[in-house]
Scaffold this motif. Structure first.
Motif, PDB file in Angstrom:
ATOM      1  N   ARG A   1      30.363  65.531  23.559  1.00 49.45           N
ATOM      2  CA  ARG A   1      31.053  64.231  23.530  1.00 49.45           C
ATOM      3  C   ARG A   1      31.272  63.680  24.937  1.00 49.45           C
ATOM      4  NH1 ARG A   1      35.286  67.678  21.821  1.00 49.45           N
ATOM      5  NH2 ARG A   1      36.929  67.973  23.381  1.00 49.45           N
ATOM      6  N   TYR A   2      31.268  64.543  25.952  1.00 49.06           N
ATOM      7  CA  TYR A   2      31.410  64.084  27.335  1.00 49.06           C
ATOM      8  C   TYR A   2      30.060  63.747  27.963  1.00 49.06           C
ATOM      9  CZ  TYR A   2      36.090  65.947  26.751  1.00 49.06           C
ATOM     10  OH  TYR A   2      37.357  66.204  26.287  1.00 49.06           O
ATOM     11  N   GLY A   3      28.992  64.189  27.335  1.00 52.95           N
ATOM     12  CA  GLY A   3      27.660  63.836  27.788  1.00 52.95           C
ATOM     13  C   GLY A   3      27.109  64.755  28.864  1.00 52.95           C
ATOM     14  N   PHE A   4      25.789  64.783  28.947  1.00 48.89           N
ATOM     15  CA  PHE A   4      25.101  65.551  29.981  1.00 48.89           C
ATOM     16  C   PHE A   4      23.809  64.824  30.329  1.00 48.89           C
ATOM     17  CE2 PHE A   4      23.472  66.933  25.950  1.00 48.89           C
ATOM     18  CZ  PHE A   4      22.135  67.203  26.136  1.00 48.89           C
ATOM     19  N   GLU A   5      23.255  65.135  31.489  1.00 50.23           N
ATOM     20  CA  GLU A   5      22.038  64.476  31.961  1.00 50.23           C
ATOM     21  C   GLU A   5      20.868  65.433  31.878  1.00 50.23           C
ATOM     22  OE1 GLU A   5      22.807  62.960  35.849  1.00 50.23           O
ATOM     23  OE2 GLU A   5      24.110  61.352  35.130  1.00 50.23           O
ATOM     24  N   PHE A   6      19.727  64.899  31.405  1.00 47.22           N
ATOM     25  CA  PHE A   6      18.525  65.718  31.285  1.00 47.22           C
ATOM     26  C   PHE A   6      17.301  64.823  31.379  1.00 47.22           C
ATOM     27  CE2 PHE A   6      15.529  68.300  28.529  1.00 47.22           C
ATOM     28  CZ  PHE A   6      15.346  69.318  29.457  1.00 47.22           C
ATOM     29  N   LEU A   7      16.427  65.111  32.347  1.00 50.18           N
ATOM     30  CA  LEU A   7      15.163  64.392  32.527  1.00 50.18           C
ATOM     31  C   LEU A   7      15.353  62.879  32.628  1.00 50.18           C
ATOM     32  CD1 LEU A   7      12.865  66.375  30.059  1.00 50.18           C
ATOM     33  CD2 LEU A   7      13.223  66.748  32.506  1.00 50.18           C
ATOM     34  N   GLY A   8      16.375  62.467  33.367  1.00 48.83           N
ATOM     35  CA  GLY A   8      16.587  61.046  33.583  1.00 48.83           C
ATOM     36  C   GLY A   8      17.415  60.356  32.515  1.00 48.83           C
ATOM     37  N   TYR A   9      17.855  61.097  31.494  1.00 49.59           N
ATOM     38  CA  TYR A   9      18.651  60.528  30.407  1.00 49.59           C
ATOM     39  C   TYR A   9      20.101  60.999  30.499  1.00 49.59           C
ATOM     40  CZ  TYR A   9      14.453  59.084  27.839  1.00 49.59           C
ATOM     41  OH  TYR A   9      13.288  58.478  27.446  1.00 49.59           O
ATOM     42  N   LYS A  10      20.994  60.156  30.036  1.00 49.17           N
ATOM     43  CA  LYS A  10      22.378  60.536  29.784  1.00 49.17           C
ATOM     44  C   LYS A  10      22.520  60.649  28.273  1.00 49.17           C
ATOM     45  CE  LYS A  10      26.908  60.888  30.694  1.00 49.17           C
ATOM     46  NZ  LYS A  10      27.522  61.878  31.587  1.00 49.17           N
ATOM     47  N   ILE A  11      22.865  61.831  27.793  1.00 46.45           N
ATOM     48  CA  ILE A  11      22.937  62.100  26.356  1.00 46.45           C
ATOM     49  C   ILE A  11      24.378  62.442  25.996  1.00 46.45           C
ATOM     50  CG2 ILE A  11      22.080  63.540  24.470  1.00 46.45           C
ATOM     51  CD1 ILE A  11      19.602  64.071  26.274  1.00 46.45           C
ATOM     52  N   LYS A  12      24.914  61.774  24.998  1.00 43.64           N
ATOM     53  CA  LYS A  12      26.288  62.045  24.577  1.00 43.64           C
ATOM     54  C   LYS A  12      26.491  61.595  23.140  1.00 43.64           C
ATOM     55  CE  LYS A  12      29.616  59.515  26.159  1.00 43.64           C
ATOM     56  NZ  LYS A  12      30.564  58.811  27.046  1.00 43.64           N
ATOM     57  N   ARG A  13      27.615  62.022  22.576  1.00 41.39           N
ATOM     58  CA  ARG A  13      27.964  61.606  21.224  1.00 41.39           C
ATOM     59  C   ARG A  13      28.869  60.383  21.305  1.00 41.39           C
ATOM     60  NH1 ARG A  13      27.014  64.047  16.840  1.00 41.39           N
ATOM     61  NH2 ARG A  13      26.770  66.124  17.743  1.00 41.39           N
TER      62      ARG A  13
END
Length: 283
Positions: A142-154
């Motif tokens: 829910r706080y998000g993380f970065e991977f391969l240029g993306y910000k991914i979160k719920r």
């Protein structure tokens, strides 16, 4: 990774390796390469590349560890070195997603994530690689993380429309992916470099030079949640092109350079039309 998070894996090991391309052990790497490559000429060529060193300040600096930064074969070598790491982590039951030296592990609890970090540290040490202690973290999705240029979160924001009227597939509490802020800034800086007012190019020449950047960046991020972002960037890019031609875009000269001319005749890449769900509507 996406399926694991949607399936209930809420904790993420967001890992970073300490100076990976500068610290790789040559002998361990060459031993792993030799398990896959039998041709002695290829092995000697790879060894010579690793040992070539670098030149600066009037002298040659030898390469005792690491692979050439930006070298065309460095990502392949990183995959060879880290394939045993993938295998060992998966044998222990961890859901690992890796690309070159970037990787994340999805876990169902914080305790499982901590155990994954400990396991990864032990395996990587055997390969001569270390986790970066300050940049490796355990985070809830829910706080998000970065991977391969993306910000991914719920997503947490409640949507205004009832679900029955939402056609885009978005739902409250669903998983979202966006280009990270650093990636957007870098893209905009590259556009600015290509659209400087003192560039001695005609508008068609400018667009021809700009299009590979727009197409490459847009194709990479088009499957993320970027509709609003792409729409905003499209308008900004048009303003940059008009500014290049007329020096100032706020001068009522849009009629001399309408969007229809830029897109239809000059072939300017339209980011919003790269999105698959919107591109299908154009057919």
């Amino acid at each position: 990774m996406w399926k694991e998070i949607q399936g209930g894996s809420e904790w993420i090991v967001d890992a970073d390796l300490r100076d990976f391309f500068g610290s790789v052990d040559h002998e361990k790497l060459l031993t792993l390469v030799a398990q896959r490559v039998a041709d002695g000429r290829v092995l000697r060529l790879i060894k010579a590349m690793l040992k070539a060193g670098s030149y600066g300040k009037g002298r040659l600096f030898p390469s005792e560890r690491g692979t050439p930064q930006g070298g065309v074969v460095s990502p392949v070598l990183s995959n060879i070195l880290l394939t045993p790491f993938d295998r060992e982590m998966r044998l222990r039951g961890y859901q690992l997603t890796r690309y070159a030296d970037d990787w994340v592990v999805t876990c169902k609890s914080a305790a499982e994530a901590r155990a994954a970090v400990d396991a990864a540290r032990r395996i990587l040490k055997q390969l001569g690689v270390e986790l970066h202690p300050q940049k490796t973290r355990i985070v809830h999705v829910r706080y998000g993380f970065e991977f391969l240029g993306y910000k991914i979160k719920r997503g947490k924001k409640k949507l205004r429309l009832p679900e029955s009227k939402i056609r885009s597939g978005l739902r409250a509490g669903a998983l979202y992916a966006y280009p990270r802020a650093k990636s957007i800034r870098r893209f905009m800086d590259q556009v600015r470099q290509r659209t400087k007012r003192n560039m001695p190019l005609t508008t068609p020449e400018l667009i021809e030079k700009l299009n590979p950047l727009l197409r490459g960046w847009g194709e990479y991020y088009k499957r993320a949640h970027v509709r609003t972002l792409f729409h905003r960037l499209d308008r900004w890019i048009v303003r940059r092109i008009r500014s290049h031609r007329f020096k100032r875009w706020r001068n009522n000269r849009e009629r001399q350079l309408p969007e229809s001319l830029l897109y239809a005749e000059y072939g300017l890449v339209n980011l919003i039309r790269l999105i698959p769900s919107l591109a299908s509507r154009q057919l």
